[in-house]
Design an enzyme around this catalytic site. Structure first.
Site, PDB file in Angstrom:
ATOM      1  N   LYS A 137      -2.097  10.473 -33.787  1.00 55.27           N
ATOM      2  CA  LYS A 137      -1.928  11.249 -32.615  1.00 55.27           C
ATOM      3  C   LYS A 137      -1.149   9.932 -31.972  1.00 55.27           C
ATOM      4  O   LYS A 137      -0.537   9.017 -31.884  1.00 55.27           O
ATOM      5  CB  LYS A 137      -2.973  11.685 -32.137  1.00 55.27           C
ATOM      6  CG  LYS A 137      -1.568  12.391 -31.059  1.00 55.27           C
ATOM      7  CD  LYS A 137      -2.208  13.893 -31.745  1.00 55.27           C
ATOM      8  CE  LYS A 137      -1.851  15.094 -31.329  1.00 55.27           C
ATOM      9  NZ  LYS A 137      -2.155  16.314 -31.448  1.00 55.27           N
TER      10      LYS A 137
ATOM     11  N   ASP B 187       3.333  18.718 -29.810  1.00 53.72           N
ATOM     12  CA  ASP B 187       1.916  18.788 -29.338  1.00 53.72           C
ATOM     13  C   ASP B 187       2.550  19.586 -28.399  1.00 53.72           C
ATOM     14  O   ASP B 187       3.930  20.058 -28.184  1.00 53.72           O
ATOM     15  CB  ASP B 187       1.096  17.423 -29.557  1.00 53.72           C
ATOM     16  CG  ASP B 187      -0.267  18.445 -28.455  1.00 53.72           C
ATOM     17  OD1 ASP B 187      -1.247  18.613 -30.101  1.00 53.72           O
ATOM     18  OD2 ASP B 187      -0.517  17.677 -27.920  1.00 53.72           O
TER      19      ASP B 187
HETATM   20  P1  NDP Z   1       2.694  23.865 -25.072  1.00 47.70           P
HETATM   21  O1  NDP Z   1       3.515  22.445 -24.667  1.00 47.70           O
HETATM   22  O2  NDP Z   1       4.135  24.802 -25.962  1.00 47.70           O
HETATM   23  O3  NDP Z   1       2.643  24.589 -23.953  1.00 47.70           O
HETATM   24  C1  NDP Z   1       0.941  23.972 -23.165  1.00 47.70           C
HETATM   25  C2  NDP Z   1       1.014  24.698 -22.854  1.00 47.70           C
HETATM   26  O4  NDP Z   1       0.225  24.619 -21.815  1.00 47.70           O
HETATM   27  C3  NDP Z   1       1.599  25.692 -21.163  1.00 47.70           C
HETATM   28  O5  NDP Z   1       1.395  26.396 -20.965  1.00 47.70           O
HETATM   29  C4  NDP Z   1       1.564  24.316 -20.533  1.00 47.70           C
HETATM   30  O6  NDP Z   1       2.146  24.592 -19.110  1.00 47.70           O
HETATM   31  C5  NDP Z   1      -0.381  24.543 -21.014  1.00 47.70           C
HETATM   32  N1  NDP Z   1      -0.543  23.334 -20.034  1.00 47.70           N
HETATM   33  C6  NDP Z   1      -0.455  21.927 -19.903  1.00 47.70           C
HETATM   34  N2  NDP Z   1      -1.103  21.133 -19.524  1.00 47.70           N
HETATM   35  C7  NDP Z   1      -1.695  21.911 -18.992  1.00 47.70           C
HETATM   36  C8  NDP Z   1      -2.901  21.611 -17.925  1.00 47.70           C
HETATM   37  N3  NDP Z   1      -3.063  20.414 -17.059  1.00 47.70           N
HETATM   38  N4  NDP Z   1      -3.443  22.689 -16.932  1.00 47.70           N
HETATM   39  C9  NDP Z   1      -3.143  24.058 -17.397  1.00 47.70           C
HETATM   40  N5  NDP Z   1      -2.203  24.494 -18.500  1.00 47.70           N
HETATM   41  C10 NDP Z   1      -1.797  23.365 -18.760  1.00 47.70           C
HETATM   42  O7  NDP Z   1       1.736  23.161 -26.220  1.00 47.70           O
HETATM   43  P2  NDP Z   1       0.942  23.873 -27.155  1.00 47.70           P
HETATM   44  O8  NDP Z   1       0.846  25.519 -27.531  1.00 47.70           O
HETATM   45  O9  NDP Z   1       1.235  22.768 -28.762  1.00 47.70           O
HETATM   46  O10 NDP Z   1      -0.294  23.351 -27.535  1.00 47.70           O
HETATM   47  C11 NDP Z   1      -1.311  23.718 -26.499  1.00 47.70           C
HETATM   48  C12 NDP Z   1      -2.526  22.954 -26.315  1.00 47.70           C
HETATM   49  O11 NDP Z   1      -3.290  23.335 -28.289  1.00 47.70           O
HETATM   50  C13 NDP Z   1      -2.966  21.575 -26.901  1.00 47.70           C
HETATM   51  O12 NDP Z   1      -3.915  21.042 -26.932  1.00 47.70           O
HETATM   52  C14 NDP Z   1      -2.548  21.057 -28.502  1.00 47.70           C
HETATM   53  O13 NDP Z   1      -3.437  20.132 -28.484  1.00 47.70           O
HETATM   54  C15 NDP Z   1      -2.879  21.769 -28.785  1.00 47.70           C
HETATM   55  N6  NDP Z   1      -2.764  21.696 -30.374  1.00 47.70           N
HETATM   56  C16 NDP Z   1      -1.480  22.428 -30.510  1.00 47.70           C
HETATM   57  C17 NDP Z   1      -1.009  22.885 -32.123  1.00 47.70           C
HETATM   58  C18 NDP Z   1       0.624  22.815 -32.176  1.00 47.70           C
HETATM   59  O14 NDP Z   1       1.375  22.969 -33.415  1.00 47.70           O
HETATM   60  N7  NDP Z   1       1.535  22.502 -31.546  1.00 47.70           N
HETATM   61  C19 NDP Z   1      -1.917  22.688 -33.658  1.00 47.70           C
HETATM   62  C20 NDP Z   1      -3.158  22.733 -32.733  1.00 47.70           C
HETATM   63  C21 NDP Z   1      -3.347  22.629 -31.368  1.00 47.70           C
HETATM   64  P3  NDP Z   1       3.118  24.255 -18.027  1.00 47.70           P
HETATM   65  O15 NDP Z   1       4.367  24.503 -19.004  1.00 47.70           O
HETATM   66  O16 NDP Z   1       2.975  24.565 -17.115  1.00 47.70           O
HETATM   67  O17 NDP Z   1       2.373  22.599 -18.381  1.00 47.70           O
HETATM   68  O1  2IT Z   2      -2.958  19.236 -33.134  1.00 48.18           O
HETATM   69  C1  2IT Z   2      -2.499  19.212 -33.876  1.00 48.18           C
HETATM   70  O2  2IT Z   2      -3.627  19.515 -34.790  1.00 48.18           O
HETATM   71  C2  2IT Z   2      -1.392  19.327 -33.837  1.00 48.18           C
HETATM   72  N1  2IT Z   2      -0.284  19.287 -32.979  1.00 48.18           N
HETATM   73  C3  2IT Z   2      -0.821  19.702 -34.655  1.00 48.18           C
HETATM   74  C4  2IT Z   2      -0.012  18.103 -35.984  1.00 48.18           C
HETATM   75  C5  2IT Z   2       0.723  18.260 -37.225  1.00 48.18           C
HETATM   76  O3  2IT Z   2       1.451  17.472 -37.204  1.00 48.18           O
HETATM   77  O4  2IT Z   2       1.260  19.394 -36.856  1.00 48.18           O
END
Ligand code: NDP
Ligand code: 2IT
Length: 447
Positions: free
Chosen positions: A128, A168
């Site tokens: 990561k 992420d």
């Molecule tokens: P994005 O940046 O696309 O979206 C994040 C969202 O979460 C936004 O709406 C953001 O709001 C909100 N957010 C972030 N920090 C906070 C906080 N401290 N309190 C409340 N809301 C918050 O990220 P992703 O959708 O990609 O990721 C979301 C989650 O999913 C994370 O935990 C990530 O690790 C996990 N994840 C992502 C993957 C991926 O493929 N993208 C894969 C697996 C897991 P704001 O705009 O106000 O910051």
């Molecule tokens: O938390 C996760 O699994 C991710 N942000 C995606 C990682 C990846 O390599 O696609």
């Protein structure tokens, strides 16, 4: 020594060797609490000190990221890449840009990623990265210069067979593009060194949707085992980023109704069902706040404070924002309101106390390392397509994703049952993920 004494000793060592990193401690503790029975059955893991090794990253990179803002001022952020474990393949995991990022966050995410990637059944180790850079309010040029500077250092450490980052929080297609461009310029090679690339230049169909879709596929599978389905169910989805948007899209496709979404400022409630086109336009195109939704949909309501979303009555809750966003009080409210199932789209969004409330109340609880593995799974499929130099169709990538999520459900359920914890997917996912990594580490000798 009894298994619980061993895991306790390892945990104490983790605390003393990694001070001030509560998220990392939390992620390690959850795994250690699950695998006692595995150690009883497999003394070879204890003898070879697999636990002591698996909690220690293979390599930790921390670097300076200097960049220039629009005014020409010099700015400095801190960059991280934790190459945690390569027993099952090249280090693989996303990059997070958020002001809260520090070593402990990246280590917790990297540690979870080891077992998550193992669950996908693909050849991927765990890693990561990220930075405390805050993309909010930055111009496109500032984001590009930051990404280029970040990659100027990172490019010495990664490669398609070494370490393959992705997105992420705060890192989506735009940022991957800027980083890929810089890697290509410096290394003079066009390789699958990052996933989540644009479709015209090596990206995979379904990667954008994969985490959210995968979350809903595994939830549908778990509900099916209880002779239920998402059709007609009311769902609350926190966040409004990549994972939240595509989880919502798939819930709607399967006949459920998402009535609430959020961002870090607050949440919206739309009893008619969230209009996802509006959310996509606001968040993906215009990069605005979720609050704006209510100026377009007059019957919807907005409230400040993101935690309020868990007061919304729902059958299924999908926390898709960030770590520790759903605490014990919120879990109790959800249970009181009749919530049947919780699937973690984010990494570690439920506090340990909240997870216990769900498990004790027999609410179906699918932990992040199983439930959100769809994103990295399609990243693994993107790597396969890059190696073949042939892109797959949407249908092929989507059906592979579905099969992977169903297999994760099956493997986690079976592992839970085998070790006497039927229905406990936290234990099941940890055991199923851990066993493969432990066996690979044993086979590979002193690694
Ligand atoms: P994005 O940046 O696309 O979206 C994040 C969202 O979460 C936004 O709406 C953001 O709001 C909100 N957010 C972030 N920090 C906070 C906080 N401290 N309190 C409340 N809301 C918050 O990220 P992703 O959708 O990609 O990721 C979301 C989650 O999913 C994370 O935990 C990530 O690790 C996990 N994840 C992502 C993957 C991926 O493929 N993208 C894969 C697996 C897991 P704001 O705009 O106000 O910051
Ligand atoms: O938390 C996760 O699994 C991710 N942000 C995606 C990682 C990846 O390599 O696609």
């Amino acid at each position: 020594m009894a298994a619980n004494k061993i895991t306790q000793a390892v945990y104490e060592q983790v605390l003393s060797r990694n001070p001030g990193e509560p998220e990392f401690h939390q992620a390690v503790k959850e795994v250690l609490n699950s695998i006692g029975p595995v150690l009883e059955k497999n003394p070879q893991y204890v003898e070879a000190r697999i636990l002591e090794r698996i909690v220690e990253p293979e390599r930790q990179l921390i670097f300076r990221v200097p960049w220039q803002d629009e005014k020409g001022d010099f700015r400095v952020n801190r960059g991280f890449r934790i190459e945690f474990n390569s027993a099952l393949g090249p280090y693989k995991g996303g990059i997070r840009f958020h002001p809260s990022v520090y070593l402990g966050i990246i280590k917790f995410l990297g540690f979870e990623q080891i077992l998550k990637n193992s669950l996908t059944g693909l050849m991927m180790g765990g890693g990561k990265g990220g930075s405390d850079f805050d993309p909010k309010g930055k111009s496109k040029g500032e984001v590009m210069r930051f990404c280029q500077s970040f990659m100027t250092e990172l490019c010495r450490h990664i490669g398609p067979d070494t370490d393959v980052p992705a997105g992420d929080i705060g890192v989506g297609g735009r940022e991957i593009g800027f980083m890929f461009g810089q890697y290509k310029r410096i290394r003079n090679e066009f390789t699958g060194v990052l996933t989540g690339k644009g479709l015209e230049w090596g990206g995979s169909l379904v990667r954008t949707e994969a985490t959210g879709y995968g979350l809903v596929y595994i939830m549908a599978e778990a509900l099916k085992a209880k002779k239920k389905g998402l059709d007609g169910m009311t769902v609350a989805v926190s966040g409004s980023g990549n994972v939240a948007i595509y989880a919502t899209e798939k819930v709607h496709q399967l006949g459920g109704k998402v009535v609430a979404m959020s961002d870090s400022n607050g949440f919206i409630y739309d009893p008619a069902g969230i209009n996802l086109d509006t959310v996509k336009k606001l968040k993906e195109v215009e990069r605005k706040r979720i609050k704006e939704y209510v100026s377009i949909h007059k019957k919807a309501k907005y409230a400040d404070g993101c935690n309020g979303i868990w007061n919304v009555k729902c059958d299924v809750a999908l926390p898709c924002a960030t770590q520790n966003e759903l605490d014990e009080a919120a879990a109790k409210t959800l249970v009181k309101n009749g919530c049947l199932a919780v699937g973690e789209g984010a990494n570690m969004p439920c506090t340990p106390e909240a997870a216990d409330v769900f498990i004790d109340s027999k609410v179906m609880f699918l932990p992040g390392k199983a439930a959100n593995a769809g994103g990295v799974a399609v990243s693994g499929l993107e790597m396969a397509q890059n190696s073949q130099r042939i892109p797959w169709t949407f249908e092929k990538a989507d059906s592979e994703l579905k099969i992977i999520m169903q297999t994760i459900y099956k493997n986690a359920s079976q592992a839970a049952e085998e070790y006497g914890c039927k229905g406990n997917f936290v234990v099941g996912a940890n055991i199923a993920g851990f066993t493969k990594v432990a066996n690979a580490m044993l086979a590979q000798g002193l690694v």
